[in-house]
Structure formats: C-alpha cells, structure tokens
Write an enzyme that holds these catalytic residues in place. Sequence first.
Site, PDB file in Angstrom:
ATOM      1  N   HIS C 315      33.050  68.609  63.620  1.00 58.74           N
ATOM      2  CA  HIS C 315      33.676  67.405  64.147  1.00 58.74           C
ATOM      3  C   HIS C 315      34.281  67.785  65.493  1.00 58.74           C
ATOM      4  O   HIS C 315      35.498  67.858  65.666  1.00 58.74           O
ATOM      5  CB  HIS C 315      34.738  66.851  63.202  1.00 58.74           C
ATOM      6  CG  HIS C 315      34.149  66.203  62.003  1.00 58.74           C
ATOM      7  ND1 HIS C 315      34.478  66.581  60.723  1.00 58.74           N
ATOM      8  CD2 HIS C 315      33.240  65.211  61.874  1.00 58.74           C
ATOM      9  CE1 HIS C 315      33.799  65.843  59.869  1.00 58.74           C
ATOM     10  NE2 HIS C 315      33.036  65.010  60.535  1.00 58.74           N
ATOM     11  N   ASP C 467      36.555  72.879  63.350  1.00 58.10           N
ATOM     12  CA  ASP C 467      36.672  73.710  62.146  1.00 58.10           C
ATOM     13  C   ASP C 467      36.003  73.102  60.923  1.00 58.10           C
ATOM     14  O   ASP C 467      36.367  73.446  59.796  1.00 58.10           O
ATOM     15  CB  ASP C 467      38.144  73.976  61.805  1.00 58.10           C
ATOM     16  CG  ASP C 467      38.879  74.711  62.916  1.00 58.10           C
ATOM     17  OD1 ASP C 467      40.102  74.518  63.052  1.00 58.10           O
ATOM     18  OD2 ASP C 467      38.219  75.451  63.659  1.00 58.10           O
ATOM     19  N   HIS C 468      35.064  72.203  61.103  1.00 56.89           N
ATOM     20  CA  HIS C 468      34.419  71.554  59.966  1.00 56.89           C
ATOM     21  C   HIS C 468      32.934  71.856  60.003  1.00 56.89           C
ATOM     22  O   HIS C 468      32.170  71.129  60.616  1.00 56.89           O
ATOM     23  CB  HIS C 468      34.636  70.037  60.029  1.00 56.89           C
ATOM     24  CG  HIS C 468      36.082  69.655  60.017  1.00 56.89           C
ATOM     25  ND1 HIS C 468      36.528  68.435  60.435  1.00 56.89           N
ATOM     26  CD2 HIS C 468      37.185  70.320  59.602  1.00 56.89           C
ATOM     27  CE1 HIS C 468      37.846  68.360  60.291  1.00 56.89           C
ATOM     28  NE2 HIS C 468      38.268  69.496  59.794  1.00 56.89           N
ATOM     29  N   ILE C 469      32.501  72.901  59.324  1.00 55.14           N
ATOM     30  CA  ILE C 469      31.107  73.343  59.421  1.00 55.14           C
ATOM     31  C   ILE C 469      30.274  72.555  58.436  1.00 55.14           C
ATOM     32  O   ILE C 469      30.521  72.594  57.230  1.00 55.14           O
ATOM     33  CB  ILE C 469      31.004  74.835  59.120  1.00 55.14           C
ATOM     34  CG1 ILE C 469      32.018  75.604  59.959  1.00 55.14           C
ATOM     35  CG2 ILE C 469      29.589  75.315  59.386  1.00 55.14           C
ATOM     36  CD1 ILE C 469      32.191  77.014  59.529  1.00 55.14           C
TER      37      ILE C 469
END
Lengths: 479, 177, 531
Positions: C315, C467-469
């Site tokens: 994101h 930080d949203h893989i």
Amino acid sequence: MRLERETQAPQRARTPSLWARLVFTSLAALSPVSGAARAQGDASPAAASMGDTTTLSRGRYLVTAADCAACHTQDPAQAFAGGVALKTPFGTLLTPNLTPDRETGIGAWSDEQFYRALHLGLDARGEHLYPLFPYDAYTKLRRADVLAIKAYLFSLPAIRHVVARPKLAFPFDQRWLLGLWNALNFRPGEWQPDSTRTESWNRGAYLVEALADCGACHTPRNLTLGAQTDAQFAGAMVGSWRAYNITTDPVGGIADWSDADLTAYLATGVAAHKAGAVGPMAGVIGQSLSLLPAQDIADIVSYMRRVPGIRLRTQGQSRFSWGRLSNTVLDIRGNEDLAHASGRTLYYGNCAACHGGNGGGTPDGAYPSLVHNTVVGASEANNLVMTVLVGVHRTVQGRAVAMPAFGAVLSDAEIAALANYVLNAYGDPGIAHVDAPIVAAWRAEVLPTPALVTVLWCGVGLFFGVLVGGVFWWWRRRR
Amino acid sequence: MAHCNSDPYTRRDVLRVGACAAGTLAFVAPARLIALAPPAADATPNAAARIALCRFLCGFPKLDSRLVAHAFAALGAVDRGFSARAEALGLAITTAGLPDVQAFRDSPLYGDPTHRATALALLGAFYLGFVGNGDAAQLISYEASLMFASTQDVTPIPSYARGGPGYWGLIDVAAPG
Amino acid sequence: MATQFDADVLVVGSGVLGSLTAHALATAGKAVILLEAGPRVPRWQLVERFRNVADKSDSNRPYPDQAWAPKSSGGSHSDGYLQNVGPLSYRPGMLKLVGGTTWNWRSACWRLLPNDLRLQTLYGVGRDWPIDYEALEPWYGRAERALGVCGNAADDQSGHGGGAYPPRSEEYPLPMLPWSFYTRTIATHLRAAGFAFCDEPSARASQPYAQRPACSGMNNCSPICPIGAQYSGDVHATLAERAGAELRENAVAFRLERAGAKIAAVHYKSPDGRETRLSARAFVIAAHGIETPKLLLMSDVANASDQVGRNLMDHTGIGLTLLAREPLWPGQGPIQQGAMLQWRDGEFRRRHAANKHALGNAVANRPVAARLLAQGMIGPELDRRIRHDAARYVQVTTAFEMLPEPGNRVTLSSHKDALGLPKPQIYYDVDDYVRAGAVVARQDQRRFVEILQAEVLDADTGWRNGDHIMGSTIMGADPRNSVVDGDCRTHDHENLFLATTGVIPAGGVVDPTLTGAALALRLADLIGRSV
C-alpha cells in the site's frame, strides 16, 4: 512479642489452615468475570416453596458478604457447584457442591442439618467438617440468617456435580481428631450484641466476625492452626501472600489510615496514593466487599477502629511511609547490559513504563506510585514479589484493573534483583535481600510443614513407643 | 508530590560514558551493549567550563554533567576540532559578559557561523538526545532529552504512561499550546 | 507402511500468521514444530533497546540485527539485505525474531469489503479473489477474537456514510478506544466538510483482555508497545508452545525437499551453518511476504505458474504534515487513530486507485524540535515553539490500492547473505492506476489544509513504503496464473500451504494482517481436519 522479620523461608507454626481458601480466592480473582456475577450466580426465579423474596434477598446478601463463591464456585456459569481444590499442608480438599441437587449437592439436607453445618461444623452424617470451612466464624450467624442462606442456595439451579470426598493422609483422615481440635479452638455460639456499643459497631462486628471473617486471613494461627485469639487481626500468611496487620496499632496496623482511605479501599480496592488490593484481597473486594451497601463498609470500619492494637513484627514505620521519588535512568541510558540485567535495568524495562521512571506512577493514580505504597513499604517482601509474579487482577463493579504477570517472563534471579531494586529505591531497604530460592518458594506456593504435623507424628510415635515399651516391660516381668 | 513520569534531572556521581547502538551487537550476546571507555575529557580542568557552557546554552542550570560528557565525547569523535571550538565559544560568551542565552542569540556572536554551528551542535545533542545518523549515531539521552521538557504536562514521553487506561478520552479541552 | 515424521505439521515462521497456525494445530492435537529464523527476545529488552537507540528515525533499529536472519532495515547486516533494482525502494517492515514483525506495527485491523474481493468483476481491473467475503467472514470474527481487536461495529467502513458495514456475524471483542481531543476535533471538522471519518479498528486491548493489560496511550505502538496492550505475534507463539508445539529459534529454513508431488521435508540452517532436516505430513510457510517466495524459489517448488515472487504489491503511499492553527495535541492515546474512507470503494476504481487517509497521532516533539533547531532557533523561544508546534502537528498518511503487475517481483539475487543464501532482489514500481489515484488524494490533501487552516510542513514526501506485502505468492482459481488456491494450498503440492499476506490478490486499501490472520485460521482448520 517481637519476632524476627519473616524474610527467609516462611516460618512454621504461623501458617493458617485456611490459606488455601484464599489462595483460591486469588486464582478466582484472575477470572475476567465481574464480581457481581460470581457472587450471585445464575439466580433462577425462586421456587415459591423455598421462601419469600425478603428471605431470598437477605440470603443473597449474606452469601455475598460471606463470599461463599470464593471457595464453592469454580465456573461462574455453575454457581456454587463446588469442586474447587484447596491446597492445605495436610493434603488437598475439594469444596462441596452447595447447589440443591439431591444426589451430588445439598438438596436432601434439612434446615437442621444445614444449621448444624454452619453452627457446629458437622456434615449431614454428623461427621466433623474440616475447619478449612470456617464454621468457627459462621457459628456466630443467627439461625434466621443461616436459613436465609439455605433458602437462597435452594433457589438456585441444581447442578449435578460429583465432588469426591477428601482423602487426606493418616492421621488427618481421622475425623474424630477434629473433635479435639474443636475442643481447643472452637466455641460454638451465635453472636450476642453488646449493648454498651453502638449499633454501627454491632453491625460491623457481625459482618467482620460472622460473615466476612477477616480473621481467617488476618489473624495468626496457633500451634494447632486455630486462631490466636490474643493476636486477632495482627497479620498472617495466606499461601505466599501476607495478609497484613489490620489492628489499630499506629505503626504495625492501620490506625493512621483515614476513614476515607479505609472506606475507599474496602469499597473499591484502592486508597488513592496509598494502597491497592492485590492477591487474594483483590478477589475479596471484587466479589464481596465492593458489593455491600455503603453502610456496611462504614460499620466494618467502625468495628475495626476499636479492635485492640497489636504489633507482632518489628516495624520502624508504617507501610505507606517508605520511599521517595527517584529517577536513576541516567545511570543506565546508553550504558546497559541487557544480557546480565541489573535490578535497575529490569525496573526500567518492565515497570517504569507504568510506574514511572521515578517510581511515582501516573498523576491520575491509575498506575499507582511505588513510593508511600503499602505493598512496597511492607516489612516483608512477599506481596511485592507475588504481585510481580502473578500480576494484579481486580474487577470492581464491572470495571477491570489489570497489571500483567511477569512470572513467565522473568527468572527467579531476575525477580529477586528487581524486587531488591524496588525495595532499596521505594520501600524498606532493610529487607532488600530477596534471593532466587525464596522467589522460587513463593512462586511454588510451597506450604511448609506446620508444627502441628510434627507434634502429631511425635504424639503417634510416643504412643507406639510407650505401647511397645510397655509390652516389652511386661514380657520381661513375666520371664 | 511531583508526578513527572520521568525526572532525570538529578545529581549523581559521574559515571563512565557509554555508547549504545543496536548496530554494535555481537553474535554471542546479541543483547549486550558495549560501553566506551571514559573519554580523556573527564579528567581535564575544562570539564567545569564545558558544563557551564552547556547549561548556559540550554538555559537549564540542572543539566546533568554526565550528559555534557556524553555530548562532548560524541561530537569530538566525529570532529576532532569540536572541543576547541566549544572552548572558544565559551570564552567568547564570557568575554562578552552575556547574561543568558537570549542575549547570546541577539548578540553578534550568534551571527558568527562557527559559533552558531557549535552552539546548535550542542543544543541538538541535548534537545534531540543524539548525535549523528543511522547506525553510527550516538545516544546522549532519551528521557532526559530537552525536547520533551516543555510538553510533559500534556503528552507522554513515548514508552511511558501519562495517565491510566483511556485517560485521553476524558480530556475535553486542549491544554494551552 | 508406517512412515516416521518429525512432526504432523511443520510451520516456517513464528510471526502472527505462523504462530496462529501453530497454536490452532497444536490445540487440535497435532504434533507441530514451529521454526523461527531469529532469536527469542523478551519485551522488556526490546523496550530498553528502543530507549537506548540513538537515531530513532528507523523504527526497526531496536530489533536484533543478526547476520543469519536480517531485518528489512535498521542495522549493518540488515541495511544491505534487500536488493532493490527497480525505480522505487521497496523496503517494508520485516523483523526476524520469535513473534515476527507484529512486534513493530500499528495494529490496524480492518476487514476487506465484499467488493474488494471482486475487483475484476466489478471494476474491470486487477484480479478477483477465488473466494468471496461470506467464506471469509466467520474467520474474520475468530481472527478478531484471537488478536483482541477493538473497534466500532456501527461504522460504515466503506466510507459511504451509511449503516454498519461490512456485514459481521459477531461484535468486536472489545469496545473501541476513546478518541483523543485531537481525533475528535479533526473528525468534527472533516465530517462537517463532507469527509467520511471513521474509527480505525486495531488490535489494542481497550480493556484487560486475555492476559494483556489495557492500552494507556504510551504512544509507542511502533516500534514497541511497552506493556503488550497492543497485540504482537509472540502472544500466539507462547500459546502455541503451551499447547504443545515445539518452537525452534535461530533456524533459517532454506530448502523444501520435494518427494514426487508432495513436500517431504524442510531443511534449515543454524547460525553456525549446521543443517538440519525435518520431515512432516504437511507444511505451512508463514515466513512473511518476501521470505516466503524466496524460500519457494530457492527450493524450486510450487512454481509451475511462474508466479512465485511476482505481482508484488504494497500500500504505497504519500504523506502530509501540517501545522494546524489551533492546539490539538497529537500524542494522546495510540499513535494512530481514525481514517477517512470516502475513496475506499466506488465506480472510480475503474479509473484510479482507491485510497485511505489515516490520521497519525504520534507525539511530535522530535520532528518539531529538529526542524526548529535546523532553523537556528535557540533559547526560551525554542522551548515555547516546541510546545506550540507539537500541539498543532497533524500528520496524514495516504495509502493507495495497488494492482498486481507481474513485473513487480521478488527474485533471487546473485548476492549472498552470511549463510550463503541468495538475498532477495526486488523490482518495484507504481503504475498509472496509482498515479491517477494520487491526483485525487492530493486534492483531498489541499482540502485538509483549508479545513484545518493549516500551514503545510511537508506535502512532497514521494512514494513511501506501506509495510503491507501482498501478491508475492498470489491466490487464484487458475493454477496457470496463481500460486495458491482459495484455501491457501499451493496448486502444485497438496501438502504445502502458505500463511502469508503474500497470497492476497487484491488488498483494497486496508492493512492486510487481519485478512492474513483469518486465512491462517481457516487453513489451520482445514489442515487440522485432514492431517
């Protein structure tokens, strides 16, 4: 009577037989269920034949005041179904099922049988009950109150729950021996009001002596683990916890607490900037005292203000007079060995976030100050260490207060170092010599062998020795 | 009774200087932090002058002397000329007879780029609590960082409690800002 | 013919998803071994490490930085680990220790919207999920209970200002945390201007919950909650051990051994290079969205589709920092509260990315003081201005929905790490879908400035990691273009499952951890019934 401070292994002959009742209360206090639900259970609509609503509400009130649920309720959804395991030095007892189930509970008991249980400590078969059940207090209840309690219990759902009868090791399985215990320690009889005292005092006496039975924890025990009547409320051990001296001694007891402090403490578990109930007492307040009317608390205070002052332990100053704010974080900031952490490092890593870098807690008092704190400033380190080990879990009027448990995160040596730092900085530095073995013993709630057991074995030994010796002498005489 | 959540402004014996950085961890004991040997600066007679200079610049008479030692060690490690420049700044301030840091700010001394840079380097160390960047940065202080001093009545120093659970929900009006 | 296995189920990765899986399976009576590449570190050490870190700008820095298990940044071993070869530096939070990356997160726990799972069908872009919201819904409830999520179930979390949405079969286990004065005031202003402002559900104990104390606003959620009011993966790592799972730390899985169409064993290295082989009936890889595809690529398994590592999404976002006119006092309560959601779902998704504006609530003294010192401010005026500016500091982070692009991918670098294993190589860029979404977001930003009568401190942050893989081991119905099916089972190996947000084929605009947790509980249930 001046005794050494109890900072080493728990002493013998000072451990009450009612420890485990309150060990359980501390475990019960861990439950997230609110005190109100625990005390009252699932009250179904009263069976009409069981009694009128006045009796039932009186019974419900008495059951709350006596906190029967502390020992007799394992699962809040199954109120008073018993089966709670209480550890004693003599073995583990399971509390009976008090629901009106005819086979596994007390449903077949008559009024007279129930009265004799509370008044004389006899079960339905006429056998002695173990005095872990505090009939020495309940004997003081008026008959009408006993029957109100019974009516209330009989109005609750009958729950089938088989509870095994206790099996203690010889000679403690010999129930007739309890007759001897009763002879030494028990005076049956209903409470007689004292007309020279105020009504408030008399009501308070009834609450304290017959119902809440504060002495069960707070009165030290004699050789046979009966109450030391000349040292009432002077403080005693409850498992690894210490129930403090609550007499009117100004240094050892609570005479220097204000009425407002005492009232707030009993009603809410907190006396601001002074004390917060921990361990078993948190449960007593949450499940019982906080649910009593304000007048009851006032009556209890009125009574307790007039008990004799006794100081059994050397104590230079009162528990809430120790310590001063001090922040020593600069000693470690940027200079810290986390692999071999000092007590100071452990304090900052584990405690300072809530209790403050200077030990002062938060301005709103929600996280208490450790300075002028009745647990930190006590003359023994038990409650401080136990609180660190198991945390605080107090639910009062539906509001939960929690301090996390550190027992799973910190080793015995770390907790000892941490306790010593706190005692040095914020408590009585004279007792800052906690070590890992004592933490381990407290953690395990090791119940030491009371002198009573030794005496009994000696007695048994003596008896057989005399018997054998007598037979041998007679045989020698015959030859 | 004062209820500051951290009150690092206390007097203590001077302790050895430590450097801390997560980046200096060794494999064997990953949690161990290595402390530097005390800087030679501690033994010099200039220590009193340095402390006086830093307290003057910060406007904080109780600034802990250990923090001064940390700051000079850290700033000197990056720049060998730093202590000489700091000494020169202290001397200039004394010579000019400036009574406080406002006077210093308003004086031509603060217009001198070298003096200004020296003063800001020290203030950065005490206000922000560190010197340098990234892995090589050196800690001067955390709780004692002066950047927190002016807001302690309202907001927490992160990782410390300002109030009990949900305390912020009870605040209806903004504190003066 | 009895075959001896070392375990019934072997789980790689003790972060939140791996630990939830291990706990569920151990509770169901399975013999579970849980591998963790990094060490075990107690919370109090992380708290002190944070306080001792000099440069706190990288929130990863307090965490252990070990050669055999590097983080994504914040240490000499870690800073050189991820090899970015594309135009953007993709460097999402990633930690290697028991409990994983959720030691350092902001615990936002949103559910996806039903429409998020039908992106292609509804809007003609991206991919559909192979399962629908109804299949996931009960697992969301269980995940919320497991993590202890607090929130406001009455909110319309689709941003349309309607009734409670998305549908839920159970309440949040915890009531929402109160809003601070800052959040309340900004919400009032923004709502008056027509913005849909909502509470952000989070894994914070608003009351004591399951041995966790209640949140008291120490404002340090990232990098570390000092008291554990905020959930972190170590909660379930510990619960898994208590339920009988065996946890092995400092165990870096580097090869899945195939036997026919199944996976037979996992091989792991210890820090000294020693190798161990463990066999199991079933395998769950929960190694985070970068290490999971890396392990599959190193082992050459599960990749008949050639999709392993591809379709990497985040994101990615932009930031905005303002000084409001009136004192608001960010820093009371958790570090993030509330979000503006009107661009969360709608027909516009045909043309441009959806977005979520999240309101930051962190104590602002550090950036404020640094800025004022950089301006040369000293003396009592400095203290006054620090107070003045810290009271007015407003931070908004805008996250964009991404589409899966096969060229955005994790591959194996030719550079090796300390254990001799290839480092992850990443190519990453944002596309026109996101850029078009940013145009809309910047219009919103200009409105925020007007509404708050604010001075802009920074509106030009460039693209920032979220930080949203997601997407790196993508879920789909068709084995030719996806790695796992709707149960998170790899298409190629019936006993190999992936518990990672990397399976997410369409992530909407919300933090993926809760969705990952729901999927992990669901796959653990499936494995528990069949192994």
